[in-house]
Design a protein around this motif. Sequence first.
Motif, PDB file in Angstrom:
ATOM      1  N   VAL A 555     -23.591   5.671 -66.581  1.00  0.00           N
ATOM      2  CA  VAL A 555     -23.586   5.459 -65.120  1.00  0.00           C
ATOM      3  C   VAL A 555     -23.919   4.113 -64.783  1.00  0.00           C
ATOM      4  O   VAL A 555     -23.192   3.456 -64.245  1.00  0.00           O
ATOM      5  N   ALA A 556     -24.967   3.692 -65.250  1.00  0.00           N
ATOM      6  CA  ALA A 556     -25.488   2.431 -65.142  1.00  0.00           C
ATOM      7  C   ALA A 556     -24.738   1.279 -65.514  1.00  0.00           C
ATOM      8  O   ALA A 556     -24.356   0.366 -64.766  1.00  0.00           O
ATOM      9  N   GLU A 558     -21.759   1.595 -66.385  1.00  0.00           N
ATOM     10  CA  GLU A 558     -20.305   1.581 -65.473  1.00  0.00           C
ATOM     11  C   GLU A 558     -20.264   0.576 -64.372  1.00  0.00           C
ATOM     12  O   GLU A 558     -19.618  -0.148 -63.998  1.00  0.00           O
ATOM     13  N   LYS A 559     -21.589   0.792 -63.660  1.00  0.00           N
ATOM     14  CA  LYS A 559     -21.886   0.115 -62.358  1.00  0.00           C
ATOM     15  C   LYS A 559     -21.872  -1.539 -62.499  1.00  0.00           C
ATOM     16  O   LYS A 559     -21.227  -2.123 -61.933  1.00  0.00           O
ATOM     17  N   GLU A 560     -22.668  -1.873 -63.843  1.00  0.00           N
ATOM     18  CA  GLU A 560     -22.780  -3.152 -64.148  1.00  0.00           C
ATOM     19  C   GLU A 560     -21.301  -3.786 -64.418  1.00  0.00           C
ATOM     20  O   GLU A 560     -21.055  -4.997 -64.093  1.00  0.00           O
ATOM     21  N   TYR A 562     -18.341  -2.794 -63.331  1.00  0.00           N
ATOM     22  CA  TYR A 562     -17.536  -3.008 -62.240  1.00  0.00           C
ATOM     23  C   TYR A 562     -18.065  -4.184 -61.466  1.00  0.00           C
ATOM     24  O   TYR A 562     -17.295  -5.323 -60.905  1.00  0.00           O
ATOM     25  N   GLU A 563     -19.391  -4.504 -61.373  1.00  0.00           N
ATOM     26  CA  GLU A 563     -19.669  -5.768 -60.826  1.00  0.00           C
ATOM     27  C   GLU A 563     -19.560  -6.931 -61.460  1.00  0.00           C
ATOM     28  O   GLU A 563     -18.918  -7.716 -60.809  1.00  0.00           O
ATOM     29  N   LYS A 567     -14.320  -5.982 -59.435  1.00  0.00           N
ATOM     30  CA  LYS A 567     -13.646  -4.472 -58.838  1.00  0.00           C
ATOM     31  C   LYS A 567     -13.671  -3.410 -59.904  1.00  0.00           C
ATOM     32  O   LYS A 567     -14.143  -3.336 -60.949  1.00  0.00           O
ATOM     33  N   LYS A 568     -13.459  -2.313 -59.316  1.00  0.00           N
ATOM     34  CA  LYS A 568     -13.325  -0.965 -59.998  1.00  0.00           C
ATOM     35  C   LYS A 568     -12.059  -0.957 -60.832  1.00  0.00           C
ATOM     36  O   LYS A 568     -11.043  -1.268 -60.166  1.00  0.00           O
ATOM     37  N   LYS A 618     -21.028  -5.409 -72.600  1.00  0.00           N
ATOM     38  CA  LYS A 618     -21.198  -3.983 -71.789  1.00  0.00           C
ATOM     39  C   LYS A 618     -19.988  -3.091 -72.124  1.00  0.00           C
ATOM     40  O   LYS A 618     -20.141  -1.851 -72.211  1.00  0.00           O
ATOM     41  N   TYR A 622     -20.250   0.715 -73.669  1.00  0.00           N
ATOM     42  CA  TYR A 622     -19.698   1.781 -73.013  1.00  0.00           C
ATOM     43  C   TYR A 622     -18.905   2.321 -73.766  1.00  0.00           C
ATOM     44  O   TYR A 622     -19.021   3.950 -73.887  1.00  0.00           O
TER      45      TYR A 622
END
Length: 921
Positions: A555-556, A558-560, A562-563, A567-568, A618, A622
């Motif tokens: 989850v972490a 994933e967030k990184e 996108y940042e 964008k997602k 990353k 992932y």
Amino acid sequence: MKLFLIDAYALIYRSYYAFIKIPRINSKGVNTSAIFGFINSLEDILKRENPTHIAVAFDPHGPTFRHEAYEQYKAQREETPEVIKQSVPIIKNIIKAYNIPILEVAGYEADDVIGTIAKQAAKEDFDVYMMTPDKDYGQLVEDHIFMYRPRFGGDYEIMGVPEVLNKYGLTSTEQVIDLLGLMGDTSDNIPGCPGVGEKTAQKLLTEFGTIENLLANTDKLKGAQRIKVEKNAEQIRFSKFLATIKTDVPIQFDANLYIREKPDVEQLTKIYTELEFRTFINKLSEEVKKPLPKQPLQGDLFGLFEVETTSASKYSTLADLRSISHKYYIADTEQKQNDLASFLENQEFFAFDTETDNIDPLNAGLVGMSFAVKENEAWYVPVPENSIEADKVVSRFSPALENEKIQKIGQNIKFDILVLRKYRVKVAGPLFDTMIAHYLLNPELRHGMDYLAETYLKYKPIPIEELIGTRGKKQLSMRDVPLSKISEYAAEDADVTLKLRNYFAPELKKEGIDSLFYDIEMPLIYVLTDMEATGVTIDTIALKQSSEELSIVMVALEKEIYEMAGKKFNINSARQVGEILFDHLKIEEKAKKTKTGNYSTSEDILEKMRGKHPIIGKLLEYRGLKKLLSTYIDALPELIRPTSGKIHTSYNQAVTATGRLSSTNPNLQNIPVRDELGREIRKAFTADNTNCIFFSADYSQIELRIMAHLSNDQHMIDAFCSGADIHAATAAKIYGVPLEEVTSDMRRKAKTANFGIIYGISIFGLSERLNIPRAEAKELIDGYFQSYPRIREYMDESIANAKEKGYVETIFKRKRFLPDITSHNAIVRGYAERNAINAPIQGSAADIIKVAMIRIFNRFEKEKLKSKMILQVHDELNFNVYKDELETVKQIVLEEMEGVIKLQVPLIADCGEGTNWLEAH
DNA sequence: ATCGGGTCGAG
DNA sequence: CACTCGACCCGAT
């Protein structure tokens, strides 16, 4: 004995056109030309030739398989004349009155039916005469098969093998097909090759023998002819297909049904009167007085008991013939089942099949069993759902199924053995698995029963959908299929399996792979069955914990990501990842694309871009986690069976092109080991309990050792015999340094080269893989071949061997066919050439470990060990061992693994033990 | 629902 | 343009 087979339509057409100028019309205005001509010919044969057996074949109404392949087939031929259409039913009635059987098979033309019957009858001491003017029948002529061609003027020409060969200038009657395929045949609308007539076709066949050979060697043709042939190659091939008369129509020749009988004079008189055929009526009174030809004795069968009727006329159509051609019985009472069981116990073999309510054998309940001993005869035994009742029924058959003297024949018989195991039946004795037989004969084809039946028996079994409905819609359970339907289906399966065995057994022998089949693959079935049923213990708790930990990390991550991307997007979509990297972030200008035009984002490409942008690292992280999580950590606990608390993989013995096993549901042959996180998963594979230990043994460098053995390269053999680290030894040779001075980088490159050689690698491939310049890769390979000079020769010999024979084989004679080895396309050919090198090596290794497995299994049984073999991973065997048996197991396993075969190099197995798979390695 | 492609786990 | 596999995910049908 003399069998006449008459092509009805051929004669009818001929008669019709013979009288076309002066048609015979009776007082009612009916054109009787076709009928009159036909009877004339028929009478003529009966009088002149006095056949002992006879039948008349008609084309069926609907389309045939040729139409399905070629809608134009016979399309240009004008509509059947109205007169003929009207005449046919009358002619059929006359034939019936003659008590002559009519043959008609849906989907097949008369010539196919005649061809099939002729070939079968010729094997049974008949002289077969095919009455037809059509020249394509020439292809069927052989020792006891003749063409009986009507000639103008009322006489006949009998054509045997020499006559056919002479007439067309051929060397074998089968070439008639090639001849027609080239020159075409307007009457059958076979196109042939434009510009090639009979003479040219004869010339070409004299030179090339067959169409296939001609098309493969068009470079030997000159000028316009070459262009013509090459341009029409496809049409020529297709013409050959159209011209080929099938000899495997689903019809069984039964001499009794074709026996010549007296005509029904009363009936014929009636028909002839109607038609006003006075001369024929007059002849009838004489005909009836004539004695029939003497029938030879038919053995004891008819002496023993009264046969109700042998009249062929009773079965006047094929449908009738087929309906009596097989007998399927239902054994649904204790009495019948006991009778059947004791009958089976006295056989040398029987085919059997189980019907279940689940396709997973470890989860399946028996719905019924079917048995076959003789072709076209089978029994179905329904099994009650209630387990006590079911046990009662099944146990009646235990003595037969467990008899070690009786061969059991099945299609994918491992399934049936596993099912029966749950009913406490331990199937024993020699096996014959038709699926595996076909796998050995043709590893790269499909091996499903329906496919085999259609291909080799020309028979389409009842589709399963007919019983339980098509997939997608709500399916019935096998349990809910009515007895009348399931019994036919199941009995047919056993029957078909038996027929397939009868077909494959001689083929295996002919191909020289019978020992591989009977001595390795068949005994292995029992080993795999036991391994699958035993299963392997998984530490669910550890996996659950890993799952939770990893999910948080993901989850972490994933967030990184996108940042960083701004964008997602869906990280799991390779396509979207590519767009983000190359279009949105523009990390790289030149991007490799996949064959569908998307950006390639595979690991090796991303790995090379790692330094360019932090998002790459990353993403890789992932992806790695996602793979482990979804494929292993979250998936494995789901697969634990409540019945055993363990995971039970399924080994497929008929999948790989090289002879290896494959594992599914789950695949336990690709459990991670290479990186740290993956190893956590191996840790979760444990011994069954605290009294047990996980034991693992694997072959050391088995493929390279086989390479050394097969190539006979003394340098490599010496390296192995000295016991040195083969990759280091290779590096020392390539780089010309003493063994002690080999650096880890040199060893790594030599190791890659060693593996690459087995796969037939190229300079380009090696440079890509090692990330080194092509020049260096070339030096490496050159150095390799200088170090091991016989390896190169061996590789060349393998390819030459494959070209010459069309296949390569393993030490134990397992074959792999490589038709592409002669391809003119360099890429396709290259692939086949690499297979020619790799298949004998990978395949021999597969053979060897299979033999080891069988021997280990047998010794475990003999010595009554509680320890079990539980996993096979190509060159590795894993065991759940009871601690007090560890020394015995270790001794047996290593001895059997290393002692399978004596090669020019030692066959070495390493081993280890621990509480789990990782520790054992 | 099913299938092919892409990717990645293993020997 | 390194051989042999199977599972999962996506995305088109």
